[in-house]
Design an enzyme around this catalytic site. Structure first.
Site, PDB file in Angstrom:
ATOM      1  N   LYS A  21       0.841  -1.214   0.000  1.00 59.47           N
ATOM      2  CA  LYS A  21       0.000   0.000   0.000  1.00 59.47           C
ATOM      3  C   LYS A  21       0.870   1.256   0.000  1.00 59.47           C
ATOM      4  O   LYS A  21       0.585   2.209  -0.711  1.00 59.47           O
ATOM      5  CB  LYS A  21      -0.842   0.048   1.283  1.00 59.47           C
ATOM      6  CG  LYS A  21      -2.213  -0.504   1.171  1.00 59.47           C
ATOM      7  CD  LYS A  21      -2.979  -0.274   2.468  1.00 59.47           C
ATOM      8  CE  LYS A  21      -2.237  -0.755   3.677  1.00 59.47           C
ATOM      9  NZ  LYS A  21      -2.368  -0.006   4.893  1.00 59.47           N
ATOM     10  N   ARG A  96     -11.221   1.258   6.690  1.00 61.60           N
ATOM     11  CA  ARG A  96     -10.882  -0.119   7.061  1.00 61.60           C
ATOM     12  C   ARG A  96     -12.133  -0.930   7.390  1.00 61.60           C
ATOM     13  O   ARG A  96     -12.056  -2.150   7.477  1.00 61.60           O
ATOM     14  CB  ARG A  96     -10.024  -0.146   8.323  1.00 61.60           C
ATOM     15  CG  ARG A  96      -8.630   0.416   8.192  1.00 61.60           C
ATOM     16  CD  ARG A  96      -7.664  -0.658   7.739  1.00 61.60           C
ATOM     17  NE  ARG A  96      -6.463  -0.826   8.532  1.00 61.60           N
ATOM     18  CZ  ARG A  96      -5.363  -0.097   8.433  1.00 61.60           C
ATOM     19  NH1 ARG A  96      -5.302   0.908   7.613  1.00 61.60           N
ATOM     20  NH2 ARG A  96      -4.312  -0.376   9.166  1.00 61.60           N
ATOM     21  N   ARG A 135      11.009  -5.116   6.996  1.00 56.36           N
ATOM     22  CA  ARG A 135      10.621  -3.759   6.558  1.00 56.36           C
ATOM     23  C   ARG A 135      11.306  -2.665   7.378  1.00 56.36           C
ATOM     24  O   ARG A 135      11.382  -2.735   8.591  1.00 56.36           O
ATOM     25  CB  ARG A 135       9.103  -3.611   6.696  1.00 56.36           C
ATOM     26  CG  ARG A 135       8.588  -2.220   6.380  1.00 56.36           C
ATOM     27  CD  ARG A 135       7.142  -2.238   6.041  1.00 56.36           C
ATOM     28  NE  ARG A 135       6.274  -2.413   7.189  1.00 56.36           N
ATOM     29  CZ  ARG A 135       4.946  -2.458   7.094  1.00 56.36           C
ATOM     30  NH1 ARG A 135       4.356  -2.352   5.928  1.00 56.36           N
ATOM     31  NH2 ARG A 135       4.222  -2.615   8.173  1.00 56.36           N
ATOM     32  N   ARG A 168       9.441  -0.397  12.372  1.00 55.53           N
ATOM     33  CA  ARG A 168       8.305   0.047  13.189  1.00 55.53           C
ATOM     34  C   ARG A 168       8.175  -0.837  14.422  1.00 55.53           C
ATOM     35  O   ARG A 168       8.362  -2.044  14.339  1.00 55.53           O
ATOM     36  CB  ARG A 168       7.020  -0.007  12.364  1.00 55.53           C
ATOM     37  CG  ARG A 168       6.884   1.192  11.461  1.00 55.53           C
ATOM     38  CD  ARG A 168       5.828   1.032  10.423  1.00 55.53           C
ATOM     39  NE  ARG A 168       4.609   0.365  10.869  1.00 55.53           N
ATOM     40  CZ  ARG A 168       3.555   0.193  10.097  1.00 55.53           C
ATOM     41  NH1 ARG A 168       3.557   0.651   8.862  1.00 55.53           N
ATOM     42  NH2 ARG A 168       2.491  -0.416  10.538  1.00 55.53           N
ATOM     43  N   ARG A 179      -2.535  -8.433  13.009  1.00 52.62           N
ATOM     44  CA  ARG A 179      -3.019  -7.358  12.131  1.00 52.62           C
ATOM     45  C   ARG A 179      -3.621  -7.906  10.839  1.00 52.62           C
ATOM     46  O   ARG A 179      -4.599  -7.375  10.324  1.00 52.62           O
ATOM     47  CB  ARG A 179      -1.898  -6.357  11.839  1.00 52.62           C
ATOM     48  CG  ARG A 179      -1.701  -5.410  13.010  1.00 52.62           C
ATOM     49  CD  ARG A 179      -0.392  -4.671  12.956  1.00 52.62           C
ATOM     50  NE  ARG A 179      -0.254  -3.859  11.775  1.00 52.62           N
ATOM     51  CZ  ARG A 179       0.920  -3.528  11.235  1.00 52.62           C
ATOM     52  NH1 ARG A 179       2.038  -3.967  11.768  1.00 52.62           N
ATOM     53  NH2 ARG A 179       0.970  -2.777  10.176  1.00 52.62           N
TER      54      ARG A 179
HETATM   55  P1  AMP Z   1      -1.041   1.095   8.694  1.00 53.68           P
HETATM   56  O1  AMP Z   1       0.174   1.961   8.621  1.00 53.68           O
HETATM   57  O2  AMP Z   1      -2.108   1.497   7.712  1.00 53.68           O
HETATM   58  O3  AMP Z   1      -0.709  -0.380   8.648  1.00 53.68           O
HETATM   59  O4  AMP Z   1      -1.685   1.355  10.147  1.00 53.68           O
HETATM   60  C1  AMP Z   1      -0.975   1.086  11.336  1.00 53.68           C
HETATM   61  C2  AMP Z   1      -1.948   1.024  12.504  1.00 53.68           C
HETATM   62  O5  AMP Z   1      -2.647   2.283  12.634  1.00 53.68           O
HETATM   63  C3  AMP Z   1      -3.062  -0.018  12.360  1.00 53.68           C
HETATM   64  O6  AMP Z   1      -2.642  -1.295  12.787  1.00 53.68           O
HETATM   65  C4  AMP Z   1      -4.149   0.574  13.250  1.00 53.68           C
HETATM   66  O7  AMP Z   1      -3.849   0.368  14.616  1.00 53.68           O
HETATM   67  C5  AMP Z   1      -4.009   2.069  12.990  1.00 53.68           C
HETATM   68  N1  AMP Z   1      -4.875   2.532  11.851  1.00 53.68           N
HETATM   69  C6  AMP Z   1      -4.473   3.008  10.631  1.00 53.68           C
HETATM   70  N2  AMP Z   1      -5.542   3.343   9.871  1.00 53.68           N
HETATM   71  C7  AMP Z   1      -6.642   3.067  10.618  1.00 53.68           C
HETATM   72  C8  AMP Z   1      -8.044   3.172  10.382  1.00 53.68           C
HETATM   73  N3  AMP Z   1      -8.538   3.588   9.207  1.00 53.68           N
HETATM   74  N4  AMP Z   1      -8.886   2.802  11.394  1.00 53.68           N
HETATM   75  C9  AMP Z   1      -8.420   2.359  12.565  1.00 53.68           C
HETATM   76  N5  AMP Z   1      -7.120   2.210  12.853  1.00 53.68           N
HETATM   77  C10 AMP Z   1      -6.219   2.564  11.890  1.00 53.68           C
END
Ligand code: AMP
Length: 225
Positions: A21, A96, A135, A168, A179
């Site tokens: 992504k 999401r 990563r 991270r 996740r």
């Molecule tokens: P990502 O970088 O998109 O993988 O997001 C990392 C973390 O941020 C996720 O595991 C969630 O804890 C939180 N997060 C990101 N986007 C959302 C969203 N749209 N709704 C809820 N939690 C989010």
């Protein structure tokens, strides 16, 4: 703006953690000059700055769970209303859930915008796990690398801005598995919603070759009416 995209388009890029992504979002954002809004990045910035939202969000993120929608929406709404988003934008990591997909429609209406295309990256689970464990990303310009599949020129240093690459804190095997499971369970509603609306386009991203994925992305963007 690249001539092959309808002006003002709102594009969503979806995919499990480590599906690409970030990388493909960057590609779309640069090629089509669309500001990219990543809710994960917005949340991480707030955690880093220890804002009220960041402090609340941190515990969910570290547990690999979704942050409550009201918190994410507060950050998203502010960002979406900034001037550079008037001519469209790209959403990475949002919506999401079905709830978020519905809220997004409501937030877009007063801006005279709507979701035009949802790209879903389809990647086998084992490949996702391998990617996450290797990563790294630049904390300054956010560029993502992989110490096995997509190395920077100089180890540990960002090619673009020279930042010191970091892993991270939520990139552990246990957290990634949780996740992925949460992603599949919770995004199902949003995926079904966009499938029914005829907006969802699936792209198989099951190798580390980015070329065919970029080609499919360009084709889908050119089809936006
Ligand atoms: P990502 O970088 O998109 O993988 O997001 C990392 C973390 O941020 C996720 O595991 C969630 O804890 C939180 N997060 C990101 N986007 C959302 C969203 N749209 N709704 C809820 N939690 C989010």
């Amino acid at each position: 703006m690249a001539k092959d995209m309808k002006k003002g388009s709102v594009i969503v890029i979806q995919g499990p953690p480590a599906s690409g992504k970030g990388v493909f979002g960057e590609y779309i954002s640069e090629k089509y000059e669309l500001p990219k809004i990543s809710t994960g990045d917005l949340l991480r910035e707030n955690v880093k700055d220890a804002t009220e939202i960041g402090l609340e969000a941190k515990k969910y993120m570290e547990a690999g769970q979704l942050v409550p929608t009201e918190l994410v929406n507060k950050l998203l709404e502010i960002r979406m209303n900034e001037d550079d988003c008037r001519d469209g934008f790209l959403l990475d990591g949002y919506p999401r859930t079905l709830e978020q997909a519905e809220v997004l429609n409501k937030m877009l209406k007063p801006l005279n915008q709507k979701v035009d295309l949802v790209i879903n990256l389809d990647v086998p689970t084992q490949l996702l796990i391998d990617r996450v464990l290797f990563r790294t990303s630049c904390p300054d310009c956010k560029k993502v690398y992989n110490s096995k599949f997509m190395k920077p020129i100089a180890e540990g240093t960002c090619d673009v801005c020279g930042g010191k690459l970091e892993s991270r804190s939520d990139d552990t095997e246990e957290t990634i598995k949780s996740r992925i499971a949460i992603y599949e369970e919770q995004t199902k509603g949003a995926i079904d919603y966009y499938t029914e609306a005829g907006l969802l386009k699936q792209i198989k991203a099951d190798s580390n070759d980015q070329v065919p994925v970029k080609k499919s992305i360009d084709e889908f963007i050119a089809e936006i009416k």
